[in-house]
Design a protein around this motif. Structure first.
Motif, PDB file in Angstrom:
ATOM      1  N   LEU A  38       0.892  -1.529   0.317  1.00  0.00           N
ATOM      2  CA  LEU A  38      -0.033   0.231  -0.092  1.00  0.00           C
ATOM      3  C   LEU A  38       1.039   1.115  -0.077  1.00  0.00           C
ATOM      4  CD1 LEU A  38      -2.818   1.350   0.304  1.00  0.00           C
ATOM      5  CD2 LEU A  38      -3.014   0.735   2.881  1.00  0.00           C
ATOM      6  N   SER A  39       1.781   1.078   0.803  1.00  0.00           N
ATOM      7  CA  SER A  39       2.203   2.611   0.910  1.00  0.00           C
ATOM      8  C   SER A  39       3.502   2.499  -0.426  1.00  0.00           C
ATOM      9  CB  SER A  39       3.764   2.345   1.770  1.00  0.00           C
ATOM     10  OG  SER A  39       4.427   1.635   1.681  1.00  0.00           O
ATOM     11  N   THR A  40       3.825   1.718  -1.093  1.00  0.00           N
ATOM     12  CA  THR A  40       4.863   1.316  -2.503  1.00  0.00           C
ATOM     13  C   THR A  40       3.371   1.688  -3.389  1.00  0.00           C
ATOM     14  OG1 THR A  40       6.089   0.406  -1.422  1.00  0.00           O
ATOM     15  CG2 THR A  40       5.629   0.395  -4.084  1.00  0.00           C
ATOM     16  N   TRP A  41       2.447   1.685  -3.582  1.00  0.00           N
ATOM     17  CA  TRP A  41       1.144   2.221  -3.981  1.00  0.00           C
ATOM     18  C   TRP A  41       1.327   3.435  -4.310  1.00  0.00           C
ATOM     19  CZ3 TRP A  41      -0.773   0.753  -8.722  1.00  0.00           C
ATOM     20  CH2 TRP A  41      -2.305   1.845  -8.749  1.00  0.00           C
ATOM     21  N   ARG A  42       0.623   3.758  -2.983  1.00  0.00           N
ATOM     22  CA  ARG A  42       0.720   5.520  -3.101  1.00  0.00           C
ATOM     23  C   ARG A  42       2.001   6.559  -3.624  1.00  0.00           C
ATOM     24  NH1 ARG A  42      -2.475   5.803   3.072  1.00  0.00           N
ATOM     25  NH2 ARG A  42      -4.258   5.006   2.696  1.00  0.00           N
ATOM     26  N   ARG A  43       2.973   5.548  -3.345  1.00  0.00           N
ATOM     27  CA  ARG A  43       4.840   6.263  -3.360  1.00  0.00           C
ATOM     28  C   ARG A  43       3.905   6.839  -5.347  1.00  0.00           C
ATOM     29  NH1 ARG A  43       7.879   7.596  -0.088  1.00  0.00           N
ATOM     30  NH2 ARG A  43       7.273   6.642   2.316  1.00  0.00           N
ATOM     31  N   THR A  44       4.034   5.589  -6.117  1.00  0.00           N
ATOM     32  CA  THR A  44       3.482   4.907  -7.532  1.00  0.00           C
ATOM     33  C   THR A  44       2.215   6.567  -7.712  1.00  0.00           C
ATOM     34  OG1 THR A  44       4.375   3.139  -7.317  1.00  0.00           O
ATOM     35  CG2 THR A  44       2.633   3.694  -9.041  1.00  0.00           C
ATOM     36  N   LEU A  45       1.904   6.305  -6.915  1.00  0.00           N
ATOM     37  CA  LEU A  45       0.315   7.292  -7.631  1.00  0.00           C
ATOM     38  C   LEU A  45       1.084   8.751  -7.150  1.00  0.00           C
ATOM     39  CD1 LEU A  45      -2.910   5.812  -6.053  1.00  0.00           C
ATOM     40  CD2 LEU A  45      -1.856   5.546  -8.886  1.00  0.00           C
ATOM     41  N   ALA A  46       1.518   9.344  -6.261  1.00  0.00           N
ATOM     42  CA  ALA A  46       2.503  10.813  -6.303  1.00  0.00           C
ATOM     43  C   ALA A  46       3.455  11.297  -6.737  1.00  0.00           C
ATOM     44  CB  ALA A  46       2.880  10.912  -4.917  1.00  0.00           C
ATOM     45  N   LEU A  47       3.781   9.664  -7.962  1.00  0.00           N
ATOM     46  CA  LEU A  47       5.031  10.283  -9.075  1.00  0.00           C
ATOM     47  C   LEU A  47       3.774  10.338 -10.102  1.00  0.00           C
ATOM     48  CD1 LEU A  47       7.825   8.343  -6.903  1.00  0.00           C
ATOM     49  CD2 LEU A  47       7.960  10.856  -7.692  1.00  0.00           C
ATOM     50  N   SER A 224       8.556  -0.916   4.131  1.00  0.00           N
ATOM     51  CA  SER A 224       7.898  -1.677   4.698  1.00  0.00           C
ATOM     52  C   SER A 224       8.018  -1.673   5.868  1.00  0.00           C
ATOM     53  CB  SER A 224       6.907  -2.916   4.388  1.00  0.00           C
ATOM     54  OG  SER A 224       7.396  -4.253   4.303  1.00  0.00           O
ATOM     55  N   VAL A 225       7.903  -2.562   7.073  1.00  0.00           N
ATOM     56  CA  VAL A 225       7.490  -3.212   8.066  1.00  0.00           C
ATOM     57  C   VAL A 225       7.807  -4.220   7.924  1.00  0.00           C
ATOM     58  CG1 VAL A 225       7.779  -2.817  10.916  1.00  0.00           C
ATOM     59  CG2 VAL A 225       7.198  -0.260   9.758  1.00  0.00           C
ATOM     60  N   LEU A 226       6.489  -4.899   8.244  1.00  0.00           N
ATOM     61  CA  LEU A 226       6.407  -6.027   7.684  1.00  0.00           C
ATOM     62  C   LEU A 226       6.759  -6.955   6.883  1.00  0.00           C
ATOM     63  CD1 LEU A 226       2.243  -5.727   9.867  1.00  0.00           C
ATOM     64  CD2 LEU A 226       4.079  -6.483  10.382  1.00  0.00           C
ATOM     65  N   SER A 227       6.800  -8.718   6.729  1.00  0.00           N
ATOM     66  CA  SER A 227       7.016  -8.495   5.558  1.00  0.00           C
ATOM     67  C   SER A 227       6.180  -8.637   4.182  1.00  0.00           C
ATOM     68  CB  SER A 227       7.371 -10.597   5.928  1.00  0.00           C
ATOM     69  OG  SER A 227       6.090 -10.031   5.549  1.00  0.00           O
ATOM     70  N   GLU A 228       6.979  -8.312   3.022  1.00  0.00           N
ATOM     71  CA  GLU A 228       5.799  -8.283   1.982  1.00  0.00           C
ATOM     72  C   GLU A 228       4.498  -9.283   1.950  1.00  0.00           C
ATOM     73  OE1 GLU A 228       5.587  -6.071  -1.672  1.00  0.00           O
ATOM     74  OE2 GLU A 228       6.781  -5.553  -0.083  1.00  0.00           O
ATOM     75  N   LEU A 237      -3.281  -5.906   7.658  1.00  0.00           N
ATOM     76  CA  LEU A 237      -2.210  -5.476   7.862  1.00  0.00           C
ATOM     77  C   LEU A 237      -1.121  -4.650   6.647  1.00  0.00           C
ATOM     78  CD1 LEU A 237      -0.771  -9.092   8.489  1.00  0.00           C
ATOM     79  CD2 LEU A 237      -1.182  -7.263  10.512  1.00  0.00           C
ATOM     80  N   ARG A 238      -2.100  -4.521   5.538  1.00  0.00           N
ATOM     81  CA  ARG A 238      -1.603  -3.706   5.130  1.00  0.00           C
ATOM     82  C   ARG A 238      -1.906  -2.154   5.398  1.00  0.00           C
ATOM     83  NH1 ARG A 238      -4.328  -6.857   1.130  1.00  0.00           N
ATOM     84  NH2 ARG A 238      -6.083  -6.004   0.156  1.00  0.00           N
ATOM     85  N   TRP A 239      -2.600  -1.679   6.341  1.00  0.00           N
ATOM     86  CA  TRP A 239      -3.513  -0.547   6.593  1.00  0.00           C
ATOM     87  C   TRP A 239      -2.263  -0.588   7.917  1.00  0.00           C
ATOM     88  CZ3 TRP A 239      -5.528   3.009   3.777  1.00  0.00           C
ATOM     89  CH2 TRP A 239      -6.216   2.272   2.755  1.00  0.00           C
ATOM     90  N   LEU A 240      -1.812  -1.281   8.449  1.00  0.00           N
ATOM     91  CA  LEU A 240      -1.282  -1.432   9.628  1.00  0.00           C
ATOM     92  C   LEU A 240       0.149  -0.765   9.394  1.00  0.00           C
ATOM     93  CD1 LEU A 240      -0.684  -1.684  12.510  1.00  0.00           C
ATOM     94  CD2 LEU A 240      -0.213  -3.613  12.729  1.00  0.00           C
ATOM     95  N   ASP A 241       0.602  -1.578   8.119  1.00  0.00           N
ATOM     96  CA  ASP A 241       2.129  -1.745   7.897  1.00  0.00           C
ATOM     97  C   ASP A 241       2.156   0.331   7.731  1.00  0.00           C
ATOM     98  OD1 ASP A 241       5.129  -3.614   6.984  1.00  0.00           O
ATOM     99  OD2 ASP A 241       3.568  -1.897   4.955  1.00  0.00           O
ATOM    100  N   ASN A 242       1.608   0.755   6.684  1.00  0.00           N
ATOM    101  CA  ASN A 242       1.408   1.712   5.627  1.00  0.00           C
ATOM    102  C   ASN A 242       1.430   2.452   7.215  1.00  0.00           C
ATOM    103  OD1 ASN A 242       0.738   3.884   3.338  1.00  0.00           O
ATOM    104  ND2 ASN A 242      -0.991   4.309   4.568  1.00  0.00           N
ATOM    105  N   LEU A 243       0.902   2.715   7.876  1.00  0.00           N
ATOM    106  CA  LEU A 243       0.726   3.553   9.484  1.00  0.00           C
ATOM    107  C   LEU A 243       2.572   3.181   9.936  1.00  0.00           C
ATOM    108  CD1 LEU A 243      -2.492   3.355  10.769  1.00  0.00           C
ATOM    109  CD2 LEU A 243      -1.679   5.013   9.161  1.00  0.00           C
ATOM    110  N   LEU A 244       2.648   2.165   9.868  1.00  0.00           N
ATOM    111  CA  LEU A 244       4.038   2.603  10.692  1.00  0.00           C
ATOM    112  C   LEU A 244       5.409   2.794   9.840  1.00  0.00           C
ATOM    113  CD1 LEU A 244       3.563  -1.831  12.255  1.00  0.00           C
ATOM    114  CD2 LEU A 244       3.437   0.324  13.297  1.00  0.00           C
ATOM    115  N   THR A 245       5.310   2.082   8.338  1.00  0.00           N
ATOM    116  CA  THR A 245       6.205   2.659   7.799  1.00  0.00           C
ATOM    117  C   THR A 245       6.088   4.439   7.926  1.00  0.00           C
ATOM    118  OG1 THR A 245       5.337   0.835   6.599  1.00  0.00           O
ATOM    119  CG2 THR A 245       6.618   2.563   4.753  1.00  0.00           C
ATOM    120  N   ARG A 246       5.306   4.648   7.869  1.00  0.00           N
ATOM    121  CA  ARG A 246       5.618   6.430   8.005  1.00  0.00           C
ATOM    122  C   ARG A 246       6.797   7.154   9.074  1.00  0.00           C
ATOM    123  NH1 ARG A 246      -0.388   8.459   6.889  1.00  0.00           N
ATOM    124  NH2 ARG A 246      -0.660   7.787   4.399  1.00  0.00           N
TER     125      ARG A 246
END
Length: 262
Positions: A38-47, A224-228, A237-246
């Motif tokens: 999810l965090s990688t996806w959001r970076r993709t959309l931002a760029l 990410s923080v958790l494993s892919e 876990l996708r949403w949790l990891d997105n928060l932790l990664t920040r």
């Protein structure tokens, strides 16, 4: 001719290529990684601007690329894995994406695509594609190819690699310090052992290789923080990891993700 020889040298060894054929054909890859990070996806959309041009270098069977249909004006996926390319083409046809360019395994197709459609706003090289290239010289060669695909002004590379501090501790001990983070690991797929090579990174090595290839590194973060496999399989876990990664410093991430410009 010399430049084409240089790029071909960037292809992973035959062992890794054969292993990934089985990885995709067995369905093991889709079962292990069914969704984007999810965090990688959001970076993709931002760029990637709306209607922009994206090239996915090492696209696999389209885990990220196919989800960009409504975003991209021009899109292409390149891979050396014929099984992955066949799956990508079939999935694009099923969803009616007739103008998605499926390129490979010959690298000449990348330059032909850029000549006909122009240079890209965004090149993706995600989830360890670069790390499966065994030698530094070959990785630099591949990165230089990516740089040539990008617009010199406004083009971005989004690239992720495995973090040496978080991955394959046992394999690193077995390989020893002289391996400098290059390890081999084994997965069992439908009863068949598949061996893959992997270059593990820290932030310094990632910066060095990008710089040597002619990139300026804008940022490096934790991917990410958790494993892919966990965060792409279980939605909570996708949403949790997105928060932790920040909140996580890059050096502690499961993977490292960088934004770089020519």
């Amino acid at each position: 001719m010399g430049r084409h020889k240089e790029i071909r040298a960037a292809a992973p060894q035959d062992l890794t290529t054969r292993s990934y054929l089985l990885y995709f054909r067995s369905g093991h890859y889709d079962r292990r990684y069914p969704n984007p990070n999810l965090s990688t996806w959001r970076r993709t959309l931002a760029l990637l601007p709306q209607g922009g041009h994206v090239i996915d270098f090492g696209c696999g069977n389209g885990r990220y690329l196919l989800r960009l249909r409504e975003r991209a004006g021009v899109a292409a996926g390149y891979d050396i894995n014929t099984a992955a390319l066949e799956m990508l083409a079939e999935r694009a046809a099923d969803m009616g994406w007739s103008d998605l360019r499926v390129l490979g395994p010959d690298v000449d197709a990348l330059e032909a695509h850029v000549r006909s459609r122009g240079k890209a706003d965004l090149v993706l090289c995600l989830f360890g594609v670069l790390a499966h290239i065994d030698t530094r010289a070959a990785r630099i060669s591949a990165l230089r190819q990516m740089r040539r695909l990008l617009k010199p002004e406004g083009g971005h590379l989004l690239i992720s690699v495995p973090n040496k501090a978080r991955r394959f501790a046992r394999e690193q001990r077995q390989a020893g310090p002289s391996a400098k983070g290059l390890i081999r690991y084994t997965r069992v797929m439908d009863g068949t052992e598949v061996t893959l090579s992997y270059q593990l990174y820290d932030t310094n090595l990632l910066r060095e290789e990008l710089s040597e290839a002619g990139f300026w590194v804008r940022s490096i973060h934790a991917e990410s923080v958790l494993s892919e496999s966990l965060l792409t399989t279980y939605a909570p876990l996708r949403w949790l990891d997105n928060l932790l990664t920040r909140l996580c410093p890059a050096r502690l991430g499961y993977g490292l993700i960088a934004v770089a410009v020519p």
